[in-house]
Motif scaffolding. Structure first.
Motif, PDB file in Angstrom:
ATOM      1  N   GLN A 231      49.252  40.040  54.186  1.00  0.00           N
ATOM      2  CA  GLN A 231      50.245  40.371  53.164  1.00  0.00           C
ATOM      3  C   GLN A 231      49.611  41.152  52.013  1.00  0.00           C
ATOM      4  O   GLN A 231      50.210  42.069  51.471  1.00  0.00           O
ATOM      5  CB  GLN A 231      50.920  39.092  52.660  1.00  0.00           C
ATOM      6  N   ALA A 232      48.382  40.781  51.659  1.00  0.00           N
ATOM      7  CA  ALA A 232      47.713  41.475  50.559  1.00  0.00           C
ATOM      8  C   ALA A 232      47.334  42.898  50.966  1.00  0.00           C
ATOM      9  O   ALA A 232      47.385  43.820  50.148  1.00  0.00           O
ATOM     10  CB  ALA A 232      46.465  40.703  50.139  1.00  0.00           C
ATOM     11  N   LEU A 233      46.980  43.081  52.249  1.00  0.00           N
ATOM     12  CA  LEU A 233      46.607  44.421  52.714  1.00  0.00           C
ATOM     13  C   LEU A 233      47.760  45.396  52.560  1.00  0.00           C
ATOM     14  O   LEU A 233      47.568  46.561  52.260  1.00  0.00           O
ATOM     15  CB  LEU A 233      46.168  44.370  54.180  1.00  0.00           C
ATOM     16  N   LYS A 234      48.958  44.872  52.776  1.00  0.00           N
ATOM     17  CA  LYS A 234      50.145  45.717  52.625  1.00  0.00           C
ATOM     18  C   LYS A 234      50.153  46.345  51.228  1.00  0.00           C
ATOM     19  O   LYS A 234      50.382  47.541  51.071  1.00  0.00           O
ATOM     20  CB  LYS A 234      51.388  44.848  52.832  1.00  0.00           C
ATOM     21  N   GLY A 235      49.850  45.530  50.210  1.00  0.00           N
ATOM     22  CA  GLY A 235      49.835  46.041  48.841  1.00  0.00           C
ATOM     23  C   GLY A 235      48.668  46.968  48.569  1.00  0.00           C
ATOM     24  O   GLY A 235      48.738  47.834  47.712  1.00  0.00           O
ATOM     25  N   LEU A 236      47.568  46.771  49.316  1.00  0.00           N
ATOM     26  CA  LEU A 236      46.365  47.568  49.041  1.00  0.00           C
ATOM     27  C   LEU A 236      46.348  48.891  49.803  1.00  0.00           C
ATOM     28  O   LEU A 236      45.472  49.715  49.584  1.00  0.00           O
ATOM     29  CB  LEU A 236      45.119  46.751  49.385  1.00  0.00           C
ATOM     30  N   THR A 237      47.320  49.095  50.716  1.00  0.00           N
ATOM     31  CA  THR A 237      47.321  50.346  51.488  1.00  0.00           C
ATOM     32  C   THR A 237      47.543  51.564  50.592  1.00  0.00           C
ATOM     33  O   THR A 237      47.273  52.676  51.021  1.00  0.00           O
ATOM     34  CB  THR A 237      48.404  50.358  52.583  1.00  0.00           C
ATOM     35  N   LYS A 238      48.014  51.356  49.384  1.00  0.00           N
ATOM     36  CA  LYS A 238      48.201  52.517  48.509  1.00  0.00           C
ATOM     37  C   LYS A 238      46.859  53.152  48.127  1.00  0.00           C
ATOM     38  O   LYS A 238      46.807  54.285  47.693  1.00  0.00           O
ATOM     39  CB  LYS A 238      49.022  52.143  47.279  1.00  0.00           C
ATOM     40  N   LEU A 239      45.770  52.405  48.325  1.00  0.00           N
ATOM     41  CA  LEU A 239      44.437  52.970  48.070  1.00  0.00           C
ATOM     42  C   LEU A 239      44.003  53.908  49.197  1.00  0.00           C
ATOM     43  O   LEU A 239      43.088  54.690  49.038  1.00  0.00           O
ATOM     44  CB  LEU A 239      43.401  51.845  47.972  1.00  0.00           C
ATOM     45  N   GLY A 240      44.634  53.757  50.362  1.00  0.00           N
ATOM     46  CA  GLY A 240      44.230  54.545  51.527  1.00  0.00           C
ATOM     47  C   GLY A 240      44.162  53.639  52.743  1.00  0.00           C
ATOM     48  O   GLY A 240      44.796  52.586  52.768  1.00  0.00           O
ATOM     49  N   ASP A 241      43.354  54.026  53.744  1.00  0.00           N
ATOM     50  CA  ASP A 241      43.220  53.208  54.954  1.00  0.00           C
ATOM     51  C   ASP A 241      42.532  51.883  54.645  1.00  0.00           C
ATOM     52  O   ASP A 241      41.568  51.842  53.889  1.00  0.00           O
ATOM     53  CB  ASP A 241      42.381  53.956  55.994  1.00  0.00           C
ATOM     54  N   VAL A 242      43.051  50.816  55.240  1.00  0.00           N
ATOM     55  CA  VAL A 242      42.384  49.531  55.093  1.00  0.00           C
ATOM     56  C   VAL A 242      42.001  49.046  56.489  1.00  0.00           C
ATOM     57  O   VAL A 242      42.728  49.266  57.450  1.00  0.00           O
ATOM     58  CB  VAL A 242      43.279  48.493  54.372  1.00  0.00           C
ATOM     59  N   LEU A 243      40.835  48.425  56.592  1.00  0.00           N
ATOM     60  CA  LEU A 243      40.325  48.003  57.889  1.00  0.00           C
ATOM     61  C   LEU A 243      40.387  46.492  58.005  1.00  0.00           C
ATOM     62  O   LEU A 243      39.819  45.777  57.189  1.00  0.00           O
ATOM     63  CB  LEU A 243      38.878  48.488  58.050  1.00  0.00           C
ATOM     64  N   TYR A 244      41.113  46.021  59.023  1.00  0.00           N
ATOM     65  CA  TYR A 244      41.226  44.577  59.250  1.00  0.00           C
ATOM     66  C   TYR A 244      40.449  44.254  60.509  1.00  0.00           C
ATOM     67  O   TYR A 244      40.879  44.576  61.612  1.00  0.00           O
ATOM     68  CB  TYR A 244      42.712  44.219  59.392  1.00  0.00           C
ATOM     69  N   VAL A 245      39.278  43.631  60.327  1.00  0.00           N
ATOM     70  CA  VAL A 245      38.436  43.293  61.467  1.00  0.00           C
ATOM     71  C   VAL A 245      38.759  41.870  61.885  1.00  0.00           C
ATOM     72  O   VAL A 245      38.629  40.943  61.101  1.00  0.00           O
ATOM     73  CB  VAL A 245      36.941  43.375  61.083  1.00  0.00           C
ATOM     74  N   SER A 246      39.230  41.702  63.122  1.00  0.00           N
ATOM     75  CA  SER A 246      39.581  40.365  63.554  1.00  0.00           C
ATOM     76  C   SER A 246      38.840  39.980  64.816  1.00  0.00           C
ATOM     77  O   SER A 246      38.957  40.630  65.846  1.00  0.00           O
ATOM     78  CB  SER A 246      41.087  40.247  63.789  1.00  0.00           C
ATOM     79  N   GLY A 247      38.045  38.940  64.707  1.00  0.00           N
ATOM     80  CA  GLY A 247      37.361  38.422  65.883  1.00  0.00           C
ATOM     81  C   GLY A 247      38.111  37.234  66.450  1.00  0.00           C
ATOM     82  O   GLY A 247      37.688  36.622  67.414  1.00  0.00           O
ATOM     83  N   GLU A 248      39.211  36.883  65.840  1.00  0.00           N
ATOM     84  CA  GLU A 248      39.918  35.668  66.252  1.00  0.00           C
ATOM     85  C   GLU A 248      41.192  35.970  67.009  1.00  0.00           C
ATOM     86  O   GLU A 248      41.581  35.227  67.891  1.00  0.00           O
ATOM     87  CB  GLU A 248      40.277  34.838  65.012  1.00  0.00           C
ATOM     88  N   GLU A 249      41.878  37.042  66.606  1.00  0.00           N
ATOM     89  CA  GLU A 249      43.146  37.341  67.244  1.00  0.00           C
ATOM     90  C   GLU A 249      43.133  38.758  67.797  1.00  0.00           C
ATOM     91  O   GLU A 249      42.462  39.630  67.262  1.00  0.00           O
ATOM     92  CB  GLU A 249      44.281  37.195  66.231  1.00  0.00           C
ATOM     93  N   SER A 250      43.921  38.969  68.839  1.00  0.00           N
ATOM     94  CA  SER A 250      43.998  40.303  69.425  1.00  0.00           C
ATOM     95  C   SER A 250      44.918  41.153  68.565  1.00  0.00           C
ATOM     96  O   SER A 250      45.758  40.619  67.830  1.00  0.00           O
ATOM     97  CB  SER A 250      44.558  40.204  70.831  1.00  0.00           C
ATOM     98  N   PRO A 251      44.793  42.485  68.644  1.00  0.00           N
ATOM     99  CA  PRO A 251      45.680  43.360  67.873  1.00  0.00           C
ATOM    100  C   PRO A 251      47.156  43.053  68.150  1.00  0.00           C
ATOM    101  O   PRO A 251      47.977  43.145  67.238  1.00  0.00           O
ATOM    102  CB  PRO A 251      45.305  44.750  68.352  1.00  0.00           C
ATOM    103  N   GLU A 252      47.485  42.639  69.389  1.00  0.00           N
ATOM    104  CA  GLU A 252      48.890  42.333  69.714  1.00  0.00           C
ATOM    105  C   GLU A 252      49.360  41.119  68.910  1.00  0.00           C
ATOM    106  O   GLU A 252      50.468  41.110  68.377  1.00  0.00           O
ATOM    107  CB  GLU A 252      49.074  42.048  71.213  1.00  0.00           C
TER     108      GLU A 252
END
Ligand code: TYD
Ligand code: MG
Length: 448
Positions: free
Chosen positions: A103-124
């Motif tokens: 939810q916070a990344l949504k607000g921070l996308t105005k800075l540009g690309d944000v990278l969410y690295v997840s080792g726990e869940e698949s992109p799906e």
């Protein structure tokens, strides 16, 4: 010129204490069976020296904070996230850390690309969650990668404006032989990621699970490395969640953000006092309202106590949300100073809403809740209390009394029983404020 030698070291997986010998019990944190061999490469490198700079010559850019568009999150961060800072978000598994960050990344996308690295869940899986949370943005890039080297090389190519690591326990460096989640791996990976964030001046959020059994190393070993430590707390049975700053190089510690977990993610709670008091029992013995303070934020909270005769030989004492030793001390004060025979009583004290309160001002509420349940007399539901209690039963003044009383007035409370030392400074409010010098006086006012 570099040479390296390897030596065996055993490290406690719960607190990071290291020892040249294997130990059954950690002398530092007391955890049993937590030592694991960490083959550590002790590298003696030539030191790179930094140049000294005069304080007056340093320029810094103001306004390097960015809002997450979630004001409760910004508040816990000390007013938004600072560029180049490393924020650790710790909490029990399943409490909502991934949800909060997405939810916070949504607000921070105005800075540009944000990278969410997840080792726990698949992109799906993340996509399904994002849809549920109504997070749609082309600027969020998902990376299902767990090797540190892979993460850093991709981050270098993408040059994102924000990085989230979910979670640090899944990340491992190929350079270290120990397993992912071990103290050595967690430290090494967090440090390398921190260097990356500082070098490029981007905020880095690191998620860390807290485990009680010490089977994986906790975020505690990272607390001194990162700039800000936020713990996400709450009782999984209740929807309330508290984001608490326990360390912050860029703001006040102890600030909190309050959330409610709903069907569509975390919702901000602007007025926690109202929420924590909603649904409380009226005119029932054992329930007392306290005007507490979390960081700079006043919170009106209900404290409950239940006193009942012990059915087994040893009386039970349970404290949920308040300090156990503090509760025992206050019970002793009631017993000795007011002659309440509590020695053969089971006593349970609970802060409603799964909240944790860690300040002496709550003493008066604990003692009056216990007394109320013991005497089987309710406390007026529109009366609140606060104050620290000393061993001789004296009621001591506490800080920021005015802020507390104002909050109480805001949600419609009528009367306050407070330390005499605070009462003098509280004239001119809509609330009837009564000062008491000691517990005896205060209980007299509350029950008669
Ligand atoms: P999650 O963010 O996966 O926790 P963590 O990353 O800390 O392990 O949150 C998982 C819990 O949150 C899960 O029990 C379901 C609940 N939840 C909701 O109630 N509503 C929602 O919209 C979402 C996304 C999760
Ligand atoms: Mg998660």
């Amino acid at each position: 010129m570099s040479r390296s030698k390897t030596r065996i070291l055993y490290q406690c997986q719960s607190c990071g204490y290291s020892s040249p010998k294997w130990l059954g019990k950690c002398p530092d944190c007391g955890e049993w069976n937590s030592f694991v061999e960490e083959e550590r490469a002790v590298k003696l490198r030539k030191q790179e020296t930094a140049a000294p700079v005069k304080l007056s010559e340093i320029t810094h850019s103001t306004g390097s904070r960015h809002s997450t568009q979630i004001s409760e999150f910004d508040r816990a961060l000390g007013g938004g996230v600072v560029l180049g800072s490393v924020v650790l978000i710790g909490g029990d598994p399943g409490i909502g850390k991934s949800t909060l960050l997405l939810q916070a990344l949504k607000g921070l996308t105005k800075l540009g690309d944000v990278l969410y690295v997840s080792g726990e869940e698949s992109p799906e899986q993340i996509k399904i969650r994002a849809e549920r949370l109504n997070v749609k943005s082309d600027n969020i890039v998902l990376l299902p990668e767990t090797s540190l080297e892979g993460i850093i090389s991709i981050a270098q190519k993408l040059s994102p404006q924000v990085i989230v690591i979910d979670s640090i326990q899944t990340v491992f460096s190929l350079e270290l032989p120990s397993a992912p989640g071990s103290v050595a791996q967690i430290r090494e990976c967090a440090t390398k990621l921190m260097f990356f964030a500082k070098k490029y001046g981007i905020p880095l959020f690191i998620i860390g699970h807290v485990t009680k059994d010490g089977s994986i190393a906790g975020p505690r070993v990272l607390e001194h490395i990162v700039d800000t430590v936020l713990y996400f707390e709450g009782d999984k049975g209740t929807p309330f969640r508290i984001l608490r700053a326990v360390k912050n190089r860029f703001g006040a510690a102890n600030e909190i953000g309050v959330f409610e977990m709903s069907e569509s993610g975390l919702k901000e709670v602007d007025n926690p006092s109202e929420l924590f008091l909603s649904g409380r029992p009226i005119n029932v013995p054992g329930s007392v309202v306290v005007a507490s303070l979390e960081g700079t934020r006043p919170m009106i909270v209900e404290i409950q106590a239940l006193v009942s005769a012990t059915s087994f030989g040893v009386p039970r004492r349970t404290a949920l949300g308040v300090d156990y030793n503090r509760v025992n001390l206050l019970i002793a004060v009631l017993d000795k100073r007011l002659g309440m025979r509590l020695g053969d009583m089971d006593i349970f004290v609970n802060v409603v809403g799964g909240l944790k309160i860690d300040e002496p001002a709550v003493d008066m509420a604990i003692i009056s809740a216990v007394a109320s349940s013991f005497k089987n007399k309710p406390v007026d539901p529109w009366t609140f209390v606060f104050g620290e209690i000393g061993l001789s039963g004296e009621l001591r003044a506490i800080s920021q009394a005015e802020t507390r009383v104002k909050e109480a007035a805001k949600i419609g409370l009528k009367k306050g029983v407070v330390p005499a030392g605070n009462a003098g400074t509280l004239k001119g409010t809509d609330i009837e404020v009564i000062g008491a010098k000691n517990v005896e006086e205060a209980l007299e006012i509350l029950f008669f």
